[in-house]
Design a protein around this motif. Structure first.
Motif, mmCIF file in Angstrom:
data_model
loop_
_atom_site.group_PDB
_atom_site.id
_atom_site.type_symbol
_atom_site.label_atom_id
_atom_site.label_comp_id
_atom_site.label_asym_id
_atom_site.label_seq_id
_atom_site.Cartn_x
_atom_site.Cartn_y
_atom_site.Cartn_z
ATOM 1 N N ILE A 141 0.635 -1.289 -0.106
ATOM 2 C CA ILE A 141 -0.147 -0.071 -0.019
ATOM 3 C C ILE A 141 0.794 1.285 0.077
ATOM 4 N N GLN A 142 1.333 1.041 1.045
ATOM 5 C CA GLN A 142 2.942 2.244 0.832
ATOM 6 C C GLN A 142 3.630 2.625 -0.700
ATOM 7 N N GLN A 143 4.464 1.951 -0.845
ATOM 8 C CA GLN A 143 4.315 1.913 -2.385
ATOM 9 C C GLN A 143 3.778 2.370 -3.664
ATOM 10 N N LEU A 144 2.491 1.697 -3.803
ATOM 11 C CA LEU A 144 1.332 2.005 -4.753
ATOM 12 C C LEU A 144 1.148 3.906 -4.062
ATOM 13 N N ALA A 145 0.979 4.056 -3.404
ATOM 14 C CA ALA A 145 1.113 5.290 -2.921
ATOM 15 C C ALA A 145 1.966 6.286 -3.104
ATOM 16 N N ARG A 146 3.141 6.024 -2.907
ATOM 17 C CA ARG A 146 4.467 6.704 -3.062
ATOM 18 C C ARG A 146 4.831 6.783 -4.524
ATOM 19 N N GLU A 147 4.463 6.012 -4.834
ATOM 20 C CA GLU A 147 4.664 5.759 -6.479
ATOM 21 C C GLU A 147 3.707 6.667 -7.650
ATOM 22 N N VAL A 148 2.414 7.112 -6.813
ATOM 23 C CA VAL A 148 1.675 8.006 -7.303
ATOM 24 C C VAL A 148 1.588 9.062 -6.849
ATOM 25 N N LEU A 149 1.574 9.160 -5.714
ATOM 26 C CA LEU A 149 0.659 11.098 -5.216
ATOM 27 C C LEU A 149 2.897 11.726 -4.957
ATOM 28 N N GLN A 199 6.729 9.708 2.687
ATOM 29 C CA GLN A 199 6.132 9.462 3.679
ATOM 30 C C GLN A 199 4.573 9.194 3.270
ATOM 31 N N VAL A 200 4.381 7.998 4.058
ATOM 32 C CA VAL A 200 2.820 6.884 3.404
ATOM 33 C C VAL A 200 3.022 6.639 5.110
ATOM 34 N N ALA A 201 2.004 6.397 5.640
ATOM 35 C CA ALA A 201 1.429 6.088 7.368
ATOM 36 C C ALA A 201 -0.129 4.955 6.412
ATOM 37 N N VAL A 202 0.413 4.130 6.824
ATOM 38 C CA VAL A 202 -0.844 3.033 6.463
ATOM 39 C C VAL A 202 -1.787 2.951 7.986
ATOM 40 N N VAL A 203 -3.671 3.420 8.245
ATOM 41 C CA VAL A 203 -4.377 3.742 9.154
ATOM 42 C C VAL A 203 -5.065 2.120 9.289
ATOM 43 N N TRP A 204 -4.586 1.061 9.502
ATOM 44 C CA TRP A 204 -6.236 0.583 10.209
ATOM 45 C C TRP A 204 -6.944 0.805 10.594
ATOM 46 N N SER A 205 -8.117 0.332 10.346
ATOM 47 C CA SER A 205 -9.535 1.415 10.349
ATOM 48 C C SER A 205 -10.417 -0.075 10.818
ATOM 49 N N ASP A 223 1.745 17.937 -12.916
ATOM 50 C CA ASP A 223 2.402 17.383 -11.314
ATOM 51 C C ASP A 223 2.235 17.358 -10.345
ATOM 52 N N LEU A 224 2.430 16.660 -8.993
ATOM 53 C CA LEU A 224 2.542 16.748 -7.743
ATOM 54 C C LEU A 224 3.273 15.951 -7.075
ATOM 55 N N SER A 225 3.838 15.907 -6.538
ATOM 56 C CA SER A 225 5.013 16.063 -5.692
ATOM 57 C C SER A 225 5.003 16.382 -3.676
ATOM 58 N N SER A 226 5.505 16.101 -3.275
ATOM 59 C CA SER A 226 6.321 16.789 -1.523
ATOM 60 C C SER A 226 6.069 17.629 -1.341
ATOM 61 N N GLU A 227 6.857 18.356 -2.597
ATOM 62 C CA GLU A 227 6.934 20.640 -3.115
ATOM 63 C C GLU A 227 5.650 20.835 -2.673
ATOM 64 N N GLY A 228 4.633 20.011 -3.883
ATOM 65 C CA GLY A 228 3.115 20.209 -4.572
ATOM 66 C C GLY A 228 2.850 20.171 -5.502
ATOM 67 N N VAL A 229 2.426 21.243 -5.686
ATOM 68 C CA VAL A 229 1.964 21.571 -7.828
ATOM 69 C C VAL A 229 2.618 21.734 -8.978
ATOM 70 N N TRP A 230 3.526 21.553 -9.773
ATOM 71 C CA TRP A 230 3.719 21.952 -10.708
ATOM 72 C C TRP A 230 3.304 22.208 -12.209
ATOM 73 N N ARG A 231 3.503 22.665 -12.794
ATOM 74 C CA ARG A 231 3.649 22.913 -13.335
ATOM 75 C C ARG A 231 4.778 23.381 -15.081
ATOM 76 N N ASP A 232 4.449 22.668 -16.266
ATOM 77 C CA ASP A 232 6.138 23.014 -16.802
ATOM 78 C C ASP A 232 7.623 23.114 -16.284
ATOM 79 N N GLY A 233 7.538 22.329 -14.784
ATOM 80 C CA GLY A 233 8.483 22.106 -14.321
ATOM 81 C C GLY A 233 8.731 23.495 -13.174
ATOM 82 N N ASP A 234 7.836 24.070 -13.252
ATOM 83 C CA ASP A 234 7.853 25.024 -12.492
ATOM 84 C C ASP A 234 7.049 24.788 -11.025
#
Lengths: 742, 268, 153
Positions: free
Chosen positions: A489-497, A501-507, A550-561
């Motif tokens: 689950i962590q790997q898949l979330a990381r891959e996309v987002l 830092q991904v935590a799985v919250v057993w609910s 694009d999205l990353s831990s820094e934020g939302v990107w456009r054209d590399g900015d």
């Protein structure tokens, strides 16, 4: 708006890597909390009175003496069940407590809660029960003859009058395997003071428990909250309710937290086992080595209650002949109802039993035709686009059976025995065997399994993802039984987002919807698929909102900015998205077993090499060479671990493991006599993956848990027969079978 | 429950004399299984592991408190062989030869060796002092022995000149950590006398005396004699069918195993 | 009865009711649940501890007989911050799945490596033949300990 020259960090722990498990450190240090480690202030301990007879009428049940034992707080029986009297995975046919009649050895009759476990056991001993012992029905063929069954399943496909140039018939028996997870069943129920209960008990599917519990307690659904909890393995044994309703009833009655923990002996009677089976097969092929017709009759013993027998017998029938093309298939199968210990889910789920039969048949046919055994399988290999041999369903997903066989054939053959170290010989340090007593054998197992739930079952997994500047949280009720779901689950979330830092919250069941069972090799595809899709949709929503690409831990990107920071994206809160993920729809089949019952399939191919001491009947499994159809490898280390572990359970079933049930009574409910493979029994396992993406699920990945358990056993079984040059008709293969004594 | 933890044999014998029903605890690997499963509820336990004199090996005297872990390194070849097969490494670290003797299980791994080398079991009490019993008298049935309620097993006493030519083997369904379905020990004197003892094939460790006699008559056995030896051993044992194995397999395997060990002895 | 013994370097006192095992007392009296209860017959190794220098199954040790003894449990081997080399190796090689057997493997393997820093493959297997793992098939456990033995060379 930010336009600083920020660079995107590379994300570690994405797909294709093998990041460390988040629960690894607590597990190696002993700090991980399993259900058996849970504790609550002021908690009581509970113990269960169980039937000493496979079948008996309860003529007297007096709990007063137990209540008189100092320290005993409550004693409950079927009379105390406030709601629906029974429970069950599919139909509620099993009473919460035996009342009137006991139908299997070890069936619960009453539970006692007391200040400590010793006192609870004293309370159990003090209960007065009188029985009228009745003759149990324990033979599966007698049960079939008496029409004592939960489901008959027929396959009628093609023309029965067709016949081939060669024909082989065989009869096979499969003994009863137990899941034997290392952690015994345990649970803690805590009353909420408002008429409801929080339950922390071992489970492969908390929502299924929940759906079974609250009607029995006559409560509103949200009053019972089932929480995922740390578990020492499962392998099918935690799919059914065991202590769950009892614990909730005791917590409500006493108003105090109540804990229960089975010991090993109780665990052996407290969960369902694999179905033992008897199977008759006739295979016919033409002179070119093409399968022409398969006929089979299958009986699986489901024991006293239905559990998941009706799905197990369907699997046995649908996969009765393995991954081979055949147009004329006639199968009669039945799950019988007896007074034996209830059978239900175990890794492989119906496909394991028949694999021993169909693979032995394939060997016999190949020999009859003088065709190499692997080549014979290759000629008949079922693939994508073919009709499934049993149901006629067109296989739309990937099914690289032929590729697996080719890959297996290319693997180097293990060197001949060249050691007199007893640890390399059958009999081990028992020093029974000299190298010159040893005969080597080789055998194959090529098998197929459905992935996820079948036959029109509404199969889904709910996932909620919450994204904030601190990181990502994935909410799921999927059970982590040790297989590594949490890492995937962590790997898949990381891959996309692209956020590390991904935590799985057993609910619990009030926080999120069902993830379905951690079984049927389904969680990587279902909850993994849900995580992946949920992340993709959440990412797209955010990109759309801010006009980014694009999205990353820094934020939302456009054209590399960098357009906006993650903190700005979240605006002091979190971005949330929840989805319900479903696989392609499946359908019930018609009265001939024809239709589209399955969402996906996977194949596995194994080659076993064994050394046998034929005179003493001792076996050492030397090596397993395995190739598995995995769709796509998400985590190589975890995939390897699943395959090695699953394969060893198949090996255990072939040569060691059997619950010895005599007239309904388990004779070996302990680890002294239910023999699991030790380190010295484990063969070297060589693993190769074949990656042909599946049509659904995350990135084409397939479930991988069950296939190796199915194929390993038949390969070992065949290798032993190869070594001794004789057919054997039963597994586990025991020394007395090999030497030919009774 | 009361526990007495003597540090000398004298104290232990005192305690046993005072309370003849007390349970003796050595490594715990048998007694605690009974306790954990509720089959035994000791009221008074005399714990023996602090008694240094029981844990000594002194010439032909093996103290009852010697652990299997130590016996794995024994100079007696077959004793070392069998010690390595007792339970798991953890069991061998705790379990003792005296415990094995006291439990007197038909599957006790040490018993065939004791019977084959003709060891005597030394038991001691405060009032009657030391008794030495041959295996045939000490082991009286399944998990039954001739230990009196006030006695403690103190040692296995080996005869002078135990043959160095000795072999042990044990059949279990698993490669490690397994209870034997058949075990055997063969020892051969310098003069060619052979003794054959078997485990798990009778209520007590069994000497195959007719098979021994056959080899006494044929010290350099031909294939025909070896085949007869196998048949004789198989005929002499009286195994049962249970959940671990069958009567017929045990009978067959006892003969095969004894022959293999005999051949190993003859080849040395 | 009161039993005084040393656990993980600390003098501890346990109130022992009867014939219960050391495992019971560690888990239920002394707040040390890391040792696992899986079979209570000495047939799985999940409860392995070091007792007076030897690795034993704590389920088969009578707690009342531990007076004056020294016990090391999983809680006394490594910590979250400073893992024992065996612990680190097991994590690194994916040798942990459900983890129920893991404390027993750690305790037993740590003792093995203390006595012999570079055991051969067969020595590793035999030393751990009293520890059952139901999840991994032992492959990853073997790879991790072989790698550790190799490092020590």
């Amino acid at each position: 708006m930010t336009t600083s020259p920020v660079t995107r960090k590379r994300i570690r722990g994405g797909i294709g890597e093998s990041p460390l498990r988040p629960d690894g450190i607590p597990k190696v240090t002993g700090n991980f909390a399993y259900a058996s480690d849970l504790h609550a202030e002021g908690m009581l301990w509970a113990a269960t009175l169980r039937s000493p007879h496979p079948r008996a009428r309860i003529t007297k049940l007096d709990t007063a003496p137990a209540l008189a034992v100092g320290g005993v707080v409550a004693v409950l029986t079927q009379d105390d069940v406030p709601g629906r009297p029974g429970f069950g995975m599919h139909v509620p046919d099993q009473p919460v407590f035996a009342a009137g009649e006991c139908n299997y050895w070890g069936e619960p009759i009453a539970v006692v809660a007391a200040s400590d476990l010793e006192t609870a056991k004293l309370g159990v001993a003090a209960i007065v029960v009188e029985y009228e012992v009745l003759e149990p029905l324990t033979d599966m063929e007698e049960a079939d003859a008496a029409d004592s069954q939960t489901r008959r399943m027929k396959i009628r496909r093609g023309d029965r009058t067709v016949s081939g140039a060669v024909s082989v018939e065989g009869y096979y028996e499969v003994g009863q395997q137990d899941q034997a997870p290392l952690g015994n069943e345990a649970g803690l129920a805590i009353p909420d003071g408002d008429g409801g209960v929080d339950l922390y008990a071992v489970s492969q599917w908390v929502h299924s428990d929940h759906w079974q519990i609250y009607p029995c307690l006559n409560l509103e659904p949200e009053q019972i909250r089932c929480h995922p909890v740390g578990m020492g393995g499962a392998f099918g044994s935690r799919e059914d309710v065991s202590m769950h309703i009892h614990l909730c009833m005791l917590a409500l009655r006493t108003g105090r937290p109540v804990k229960m923990m089975f010991d090993r002996a109780e665990s052996f009677v407290g969960h369902v086992h694999r179905h033992p089976a008897r199977m008759w097969y006739r295979h016919e092929a033409d002179a070119d080595g093409k399968l022409v017709k398969v006929e089979a009759r299958l009986i699986l013993d489901g024991g006293a209650y239905e559990s998941s027998s009706n799905a197990v017998i369907a699997n046995a029938a649908y996969f009765a002949m393995g991954p081979y093309l055949c147009d004329n298939v006639f199968i009669d199968s039945v799950a019988v109802k007896t007074n034996n210990p209830p059978a239900g889910a175990m890794r492989g789920f119906g496909g394991v039993q028949t694999a021993f039969g169909h693979e032995a048949q394939m060997d016999r046919l190949a020999d009859e035709l003088s065709i190499d055994r692997l080549e014979f399988r290759r000629r008949n290999a079922l693939g994508q686009g073919d009709p499934m041999n049993s149901s006629g369903q067109i296989i739309e997903g990937s099914l690289p059976t032929a590729e697996l066989i080719d890959e297996l054939a290319s693997m180097p053959i293990v060197e001949p025995l060249a050691s007199d170290d007893p640890r390399h010989l059958p009999g081990g340090t028992g020093l029974t065997t000299n190298p010159d007593h040893v005969k080597r054998g080789m055998g194959y197992g090529v098998t197929i399994k459905n992935l996820a739930f079948s036959e029109a079952f509404d199969d889904y997994s709910d996932v909620r993802i919450s994204l904030s500047p601190i990181g990502v949280e994935v909410y799921t009720a999927a059970a982590e039984v040790g297989q590594g779901m949490v890492t995937i689950i962590q790997q898949l979330a990381r891959e996309v987002l692209k956020i590390e830092q991904v935590a799985v919250v057993w609910s619990d069941t009030n926080v999120i919807g069902s993830a379905g069972s951690t079984s049927a090799s389904r969680q990587t595809q279902m909850t993994g698929g849900a995580t992946y899709q949920c992340a993709v949709e959440l990412r797209q929503q955010i990109l759309d909102e801010f006009g980014g690409d694009d999205l990353s831990s820094e934020g939302v990107w456009r054209d590399g900015d960098l357009l906006v920071t993650l903190a700005e994206v979240c605006g002091g809160g979190a971005k949330e998205h929840e989805i319900r993920y479903r696989h392609p729809e499946t359908f019930a089949t018609d009265e001939n077993g024809q239709g589209d019952p399955h969402p996906a399939f996977a194949v596995a191919a194994h080659r076993a090499v064994v050394d046998v001491d034929p005179e003493l009947g001792l076996v050492r499994v030397v090596q397993l060479d395995t190739v598995q159809d995995v769709g796509k490898v998400l985590n190589p280390v975890a995939a390897l671990g699943q395959i090695e572990g699953g394969a060893l359970q198949g090996v255990g079933m072939a040569v060691l493991e059997e619950l010895v049930v005599d007239k309904g009574v388990i004779k070996n409910p302990n680890f002294t006599d239910y023999l699991l493979p030790t380190f010295l029994d484990a063969p070297h396992i060589e693993v190769r993956f074949v990656e042909e993406p599946e049509r659904w699920g995350p990135l084409g990945a397939k479930g991988i848990g069950e296939p190796p358990t199915i194929s390993a056993g038949p390969a070992v079984y065949a290798a032993i027969q190869d070594a001794i040059g004789r057919h054997l008709h039963r597994v586990p293969v025991l020394p007395q079978h090999i030497v030919g004594s009774s | 429950m009361e526990i007495t933890r003597p540090t000398s044999l004298v104290e232990a014998l005192e305690a046993r004399a005072e309370d003849p029903g007390a349970d003796l605890l050595a490594g715990g690997t048998d007694l605690m299984v009974e306790v954990n499963f509720g089959h035994s509820r000791p009221e008074h336990v005399i714990a023996l592991r602090r008694i240094a004199e029981l844990a000594q090996i002194d010439g032909n005297r093996i103290g009852a408190g010697v652990t299997w872990a130590r016996l794995e390194k024994s100079d007696h070849r077959a004793l070392a062989q069998l010690a390595r097969t007792v339970g798991s490494p953890q069991i061998r670290a705790a379990g003792t030869i005296g415990g094995n003797i006291g439990t007197a299980s038909p599957a006790g791994d040490g018993l065939p060796w004791l019977a084959a080398v003709e060891a005597e079991i030394e038991v001691t009490s405060k009032d009657r002092g030391v008794r030495r019993l041959p295996c045939s008298e000490f082991f009286t049935g399944v998990k039954r022995n001739a230990l009196a309620p006030d006695e403690v097993i103190t040692a296995a006493i080996l005869p002078e000149n135990v043959p160095t030519n000795q072999e042990f083997a044990k059949i279990g369904q698993r490669s490690a950590m397994v209870i034997s379905t058949v075990s055997a020990c063969v020892v051969r004197d310098d003069d060619g006398t052979v003794r054959v003892a078997l485990g798990s094939v009778a209520p007590t460790p069994l000497r195959a005396t007719r098979a021994e006699a056959l080899i006494a008559e044929n010290p350099d056995p031909s294939e025909a004699v070896l085949a007869e030896f196998v048949r004789t051993v198989s005929a002499e044992v009286s195994p049962i069918t249970d959940h671990r194995s069958t009567e017929s397999y045990r009978r067959h395997a006892a003969g095969v195993l004894a022959r293999r060990l005999l051949e190993r002895c003859l080849a040395r | 009865m009161i039993v005084s013994f040393n656990v993980n370097g600390e003098d501890r006192v346990a109130n022992v009711a009867g014939s219960e095992s050391l495992l019971q007392v560690l888990r239920e009296e002394l707040g040390l649940p890391g040792s696992k209860n899986a079979c209570e017959q000495g047939e799985c190794g999940s409860c392995s501890v070091e007792l007076d220098g030897a690795i034993v199954t704590s389920c088969l040790v009578m707690a009342a007989d531990c007076e004056g003894s020294a016990v090391t449990t999983i809680e006394g081997i490594g910590s979250d911050k400073e893992l024992h080399a065996v612990q680190q190796a097991l994590i690194d090689h994916g040798a942990v799945q459900c983890g129920f057997c893991t404390p027993g493997f750690v305790v037993t393997a740590a003792h093995l490596f203390e006595k012999n820093p570079h055991p051969e493959t067969n020595e590793i297997k035999e030393a751990l033949s009293g520890n059952i793992c139901r999840c991994t098939g032992y492959g990853a456990i073997l790879r991790s300990l072989e790698a550790l033995a190799e490092e020590a060379r």
